[in-house]
Design a protein around this motif. Structure first.
Motif, PDB file in Angstrom:
ATOM      1  N   TRP A 606      -7.745   4.827   4.138  1.00  0.00           N
ATOM      2  CA  TRP A 606      -7.200   4.224   2.918  1.00  0.00           C
ATOM      3  C   TRP A 606      -5.671   4.288   2.849  1.00  0.00           C
ATOM      4  O   TRP A 606      -5.054   3.857   1.886  1.00  0.00           O
ATOM      5  N   ARG A 640      -5.838  -1.541   4.968  1.00  0.00           N
ATOM      6  CA  ARG A 640      -4.878  -2.590   4.639  1.00  0.00           C
ATOM      7  C   ARG A 640      -3.475  -1.996   4.558  1.00  0.00           C
ATOM      8  O   ARG A 640      -3.293  -0.794   4.359  1.00  0.00           O
ATOM      9  N   ARG A 643      -1.392  -1.734  -1.092  1.00  0.00           N
ATOM     10  CA  ARG A 643      -2.345  -1.101  -1.999  1.00  0.00           C
ATOM     11  C   ARG A 643      -1.714  -0.968  -3.372  1.00  0.00           C
ATOM     12  O   ARG A 643      -0.512  -0.736  -3.508  1.00  0.00           O
ATOM     13  N   ASP A 646      -3.983   2.462  -8.837  1.00  0.00           N
ATOM     14  CA  ASP A 646      -4.281   2.228 -10.257  1.00  0.00           C
ATOM     15  C   ASP A 646      -4.795   3.488 -10.945  1.00  0.00           C
ATOM     16  O   ASP A 646      -5.522   3.407 -11.941  1.00  0.00           O
ATOM     17  N   PRO A 650      -3.634  -0.392 -13.801  1.00  0.00           N
ATOM     18  CA  PRO A 650      -3.614  -1.432 -12.776  1.00  0.00           C
ATOM     19  C   PRO A 650      -2.477  -2.419 -13.028  1.00  0.00           C
ATOM     20  O   PRO A 650      -1.855  -2.433 -14.096  1.00  0.00           O
ATOM     21  N   ALA A 653      -3.126  -8.761 -12.601  1.00  0.00           N
ATOM     22  CA  ALA A 653      -3.150  -9.745 -11.517  1.00  0.00           C
ATOM     23  C   ALA A 653      -3.165 -11.172 -12.012  1.00  0.00           C
ATOM     24  O   ALA A 653      -3.033 -12.109 -11.218  1.00  0.00           O
ATOM     25  N   ASN A 671      -7.740  -5.447   7.033  1.00  0.00           N
ATOM     26  CA  ASN A 671      -7.520  -6.569   6.133  1.00  0.00           C
ATOM     27  C   ASN A 671      -6.066  -7.010   6.233  1.00  0.00           C
ATOM     28  O   ASN A 671      -5.168  -6.311   5.756  1.00  0.00           O
ATOM     29  N   SER A 695     -10.702 -11.409  -1.239  1.00  0.00           N
ATOM     30  CA  SER A 695     -10.218 -10.063  -1.592  1.00  0.00           C
ATOM     31  C   SER A 695      -9.617  -9.342  -0.400  1.00  0.00           C
ATOM     32  O   SER A 695      -8.753  -8.472  -0.573  1.00  0.00           O
ATOM     33  N   ALA A 701      -4.466  -6.438  -4.519  1.00  0.00           N
ATOM     34  CA  ALA A 701      -5.627  -6.700  -5.378  1.00  0.00           C
ATOM     35  C   ALA A 701      -5.441  -7.979  -6.182  1.00  0.00           C
ATOM     36  O   ALA A 701      -5.843  -8.077  -7.348  1.00  0.00           O
ATOM     37  N   ARG A 703      -5.638 -11.870  -7.550  1.00  0.00           N
ATOM     38  CA  ARG A 703      -6.675 -12.847  -7.886  1.00  0.00           C
ATOM     39  C   ARG A 703      -6.321 -14.173  -7.227  1.00  0.00           C
ATOM     40  O   ARG A 703      -5.146 -14.465  -6.960  1.00  0.00           O
ATOM     41  N   ALA A 737     -13.990  -9.902  -8.670  1.00  0.00           N
ATOM     42  CA  ALA A 737     -12.799  -9.484  -9.430  1.00  0.00           C
ATOM     43  C   ALA A 737     -11.715 -10.544  -9.437  1.00  0.00           C
ATOM     44  O   ALA A 737     -10.529 -10.231  -9.373  1.00  0.00           O
ATOM     45  N   ALA A 739     -10.938 -12.556  -7.127  1.00  0.00           N
ATOM     46  CA  ALA A 739     -10.333 -12.798  -5.824  1.00  0.00           C
ATOM     47  C   ALA A 739     -11.093 -13.842  -5.028  1.00  0.00           C
ATOM     48  O   ALA A 739     -10.820 -14.048  -3.851  1.00  0.00           O
TER      49      ALA A 739
END
Length: 761
Positions: A606, A640, A643, A646, A650, A653, A671, A695, A701, A703, A737, A739
């Motif tokens: 992560w 990824r 990041r 959050d 958050p 988005a 990703n 996503s 994160a 949209r 979400a 995305a």
């Protein structure tokens, strides 16, 4: 040197044969009694030993004989007063050279040694020479050191001891014997010749000034001894020290022709004192812009309060430089961090103030503030003891109305926090070896363009460079090294920070930083960060990583370009925002991250290279460019490169705009995001609605707020494999979400399309 020859000065008194009317039986001053016609004195014209001489019958306890002429006392000139004597009859006395010191206006200068050593006569007819040396300086062999106050003297002899004896005295001689005191190097002026005593008690200020005035390009020589200067002194000529100086803290010693640290060490003996006095002179000397440490290593036993070293200045704005040397912190309790706790009140309406602070007098300016709702690197900038208020370097983001705060006062090798303002100050090619004992630099409360060039900050205990206010405005840090004392610790156990800044316009360029908790925490805007290598890794498999570069303001207007960000990441927060919920403004805006090398190894999956951590609701990205970077992981892959943390709040988005995230390369990153993101979507079975999940392709994160194009990759076909030539329409911000997007076709179809989607408006 002989003043009688070089300057034609008359030193020799007349012979007794010329008359006794200029020879006094008192102190020699005008109006005193003479031996002319005296009952107890006569001139003997033909003595077998002396030729003409004076015969005196001793009638007083101290029988005086003084030349009434004024023999000049000149700086640096030494006179030998002598006479041959013999006892003729009666009691045998003792004899000594004696004088009367005259000052300005004919006043008697008291408190001086005005006699030479006494010699007792023991045999009748034996010729004895009586002599003594008088001069301005306390030199070896000088019997009567008179200093600079007397201008002339009346010289002669004293006859002491029993009365009733008859003594004959040859003509008294006064000669210049200065040549005895000349050193092999004739180009020197000795401060002793101008009255300096070097006893550590007598004020030698006037002697130093006089010697320097007389030097005229020659060296001023300070011989062995301890010379006390009660007032400020500026030497216009080069100086040579065998002895050392002491002087009050607030008095300034300037060596204009010998202005470097080795010369000050020679002058003061102690390295720390020399450094303080040299720095004091640097800020009080218009002739030099820099203090050269001369490559010397100066051992510090405790913090140096740089403003206290210059008590006559609390602000300074002319360029000054300390260069070319090494400062080394030795161990000891003087470096121990002072920790205090205190109850205080806070309100976001006055976001840089703590009020009703208990025990405020115990909380120093420059202390780190810790507590709930306190962001990183917030310091006490000022205090008002009477009002019970502390002014902070930055706002708190969510502190309760009242709580107990912790204050940590780190100790710094060079502490500039006592200056209310200091601008255009530089350290160049200086190594600060903290040795794990202390921190390195604490900047002034305010000021601009503090600069470090080619410096090494080695093993600071807590902090490398600390800004407690706006003294970091426009700070320049170039070609420096920050070497951690926590190399052996795992990342999660580190607490030290390379540097922080709370004001704007910082330039951090071409530096190297190793294994701190953070390399740089920057609270201002308009920063330029380029060419640096910051490394925060450890050997823990699957380990965590801290941020190397931390930005703590939402609008940063900052470029991070061409850096090697090695086993750490860029973290962007708004933790120094007193009202972190977005209500107006530009939100997270104005950041460019371009052409950097991001590398991680042996890290948790992560782990990310660019992390945004909002501290309030409604925040969004506005004008952010992340381009041309190389994201790479070794010894395992990461999910990824980007990041959103959050854990507090958050990002919104639905509001991102003007986000460019493209032209980056990815290695061992699952990703691989971009904005706009190009995705190939394959629909193997005919369907009227194609659901596309973006996503893993959109950064932060995001949209799916826009689709620039949908391009068929080959023929779109119906279930019966007939060609379909109508374009779909797009439904944005679908699951998951928001995305995802849905492609709506006129009929059920299958095939492959390339979609170019955006997460910004």
């Amino acid at each position: 040197m002989n003043k009688a020859i070089t300057d034609g000065i008359l030193l020799m008194p007349p012979a007794f044969a010329n008359g006794l009317d200029v020879w006094s039986s008192g102190d020699g001053t005008p109006g005193s009694d003479t031996y002319n016609g005296a009952a107890n004195a006569t001139f003997v014209p033909a003595d077998q030993d002396f030729g003409g001489c004076l015969e005196v019958f001793k009638t007083e306890a101290t029988q005086r004989l003084r030349f009434m002429g004024e023999t000049p006392i000149l700086p640096g000139c030494y006179l030998r007063v002598s006479a041959r004597v013999k006892a003729v009859s009666g009691n045998l006395p003792s004899l000594r050279v004696a004088g009367w010191a005259g000052g300005a206006g004919g006043a008697h200068v008291t408190g001086l040694t005005d006699t030479g050593p006494a010699t007792a006569l023991s045999t009748y007819g034996e010729v004895i020479e009586i002599s003594a040396i008088v001069g301005t300086g306390l030199r070896g062999g000088v019997d009567m050191p008179w200093g600079m106050t007397p201008l002339y003297g009346h010289f002669g002899l004293d006859l002491t001891g029993p009365t009733g004896g008859v003594v004959r005295i040859d003509d008294i001689r006064i000669e210049d014997v200065t040549s005895v005191y000349l050193r092999d190097m004739l180009g020197q002026v000795d401060v002793r010749d101008y009255g300096a005593r070097g006893d550590g008690v007598t004020d030698d200020t006037a002697a130093f000034i006089a010697a320097d005035d007389a030097a005229d390009g020659r060296h001023v020589f300070i011989p062995a001894g301890s010379f006390f200067l009660a007032d400020s002194v500026t030497l216009e000529n080069p100086a040579v020290f065998e002895g050392t100086l002491t002087m009050p803290t607030d008095k300034i010693f300037v060596m204009r022709k010998s202005f470097d640290l080795p010369s000050y060490i020679a002058a003061f003996g102690d390295e720390e004192t020399a450094f303080r006095k040299a720095f004091q002179a640097l800020l009080n000397n218009a002739d030099h812009d820099s203090l050269d440490l001369g490559g010397r290593k100066v051992t510090l036993t405790g913090p140096i309060d740089m403003q206290a070293a210059v008590p006559n200045k609390t602000s300074f704005a002319t360029r000054r430089v300390i260069r070319n040397g090494q400062l080394d912190a030795s161990g000891g309790a003087a470096w121990d961090t002072a920790t205090m706790t205190s109850l205080a009140s806070y309100t976001a309406t006055d976001p840089k103030k703590l009020t009703d602070v208990a025990n405020i007098a115990n909380i120093p300016v420059g202390a780190l503030v810790e507590g709930a709702g306190v962001g990183r690197e917030i310091y006490v900038r000022a205090r008002n003891i009477g009002a019970g208020e502390l002014t902070l370097s930055a706002p708190l983001y969510g502190a309760p109305a009242s709580q107990t705060y912790t204050f940590r006062d780190f100790r710094y090798m060079l502490d500039f926090s006592g200056f209310s303002s200091l601008s255009k100050f530089e350290l160049c090619d200086v190594e600060l070896q903290c040795n794990g004992n202390c921190s390195a630099l604490r900047l002034p409360t305010s000021g601009s363009i503090f600069s470090l060039r080619g410096c090494v900050i080695s093993r600071p205990m807590d902090r490398g460079i600390t800004s407690i206010g706006t003294g970091c405005q426009g700070m320049l840090v170039d070609n420096c090294q920050f070497l951690s004392d926590e190399d052996s610790l795992d990342v999660e156990d580190r607490v030290s920070i390379g540097l922080n800044a709370s004001s704007n316009d910082v330039k951090l360029r071409n530096c190297r930083s190793t294994r701190f908790m953070h390399f740089a925490v920057l609270g201002g805007a308009n920063n330029m960060i380029s060419g640096n290598h910051c490394f925060q890794g450890d050997s823990v498999a699957g380990g965590i990583r801290h941020a190397g570069i931390v930005l703590t303001s939402s609008y940063v207007s900052t470029t991070i370009t061409a850096n090697y960000i090695d086993n750490c990441h860029v973290e962007w927060t708004n933790e120094h925002d007193a009202t972190p919920d977005f209500t107006s403004g530009m939100s997270f805006a104005g950041l460019t991250v371009s052409d950097n090398i991001f590398l991680s190894g042996d890290v948790a999956p992560w782990t990310s290279h660019i992390v945004i951590k909002p501290y309030g609701t409604g925040q969004y990205l506005n004008g952010v460019m992340i381009m041309g970077n190389k994201f790479r992981s070794i010894n395992g892959s990461i999910n990824r490169a980007d990041r959103v943390d959050d854990s507090i709040a958050p990002l919104d988005a639905t509001r991102h705009k003007h986000v460019a995230f493209h032209s980056n390369s990815y290695h061992q990153v699952s990703n691989q995001v971009a904005n706009p993101a190009r995705m190939i979507h394959s629909e193997p079975s005919a369907s009227q609605t194609w659901t596309v999940d973006l996503s893993a392709d959109l950064p932060f994160a995001g949209r799916a707020r826009g689709v620039d194009s949908v391009t068929a990759q080959g023929q779109i076909r119906t279930a019966s494999d007939a060609g379909h030539y109508a374009a779909p329409h797009v439904i944005l911000e679908q699951a998951p979400a928001g995305a995802g997007v849905d492609l709506q076709w006129g009929s059920a179809v299958k095939g492959v399309v390339a979609i170019l989607a955006r997460m910004d408006g």
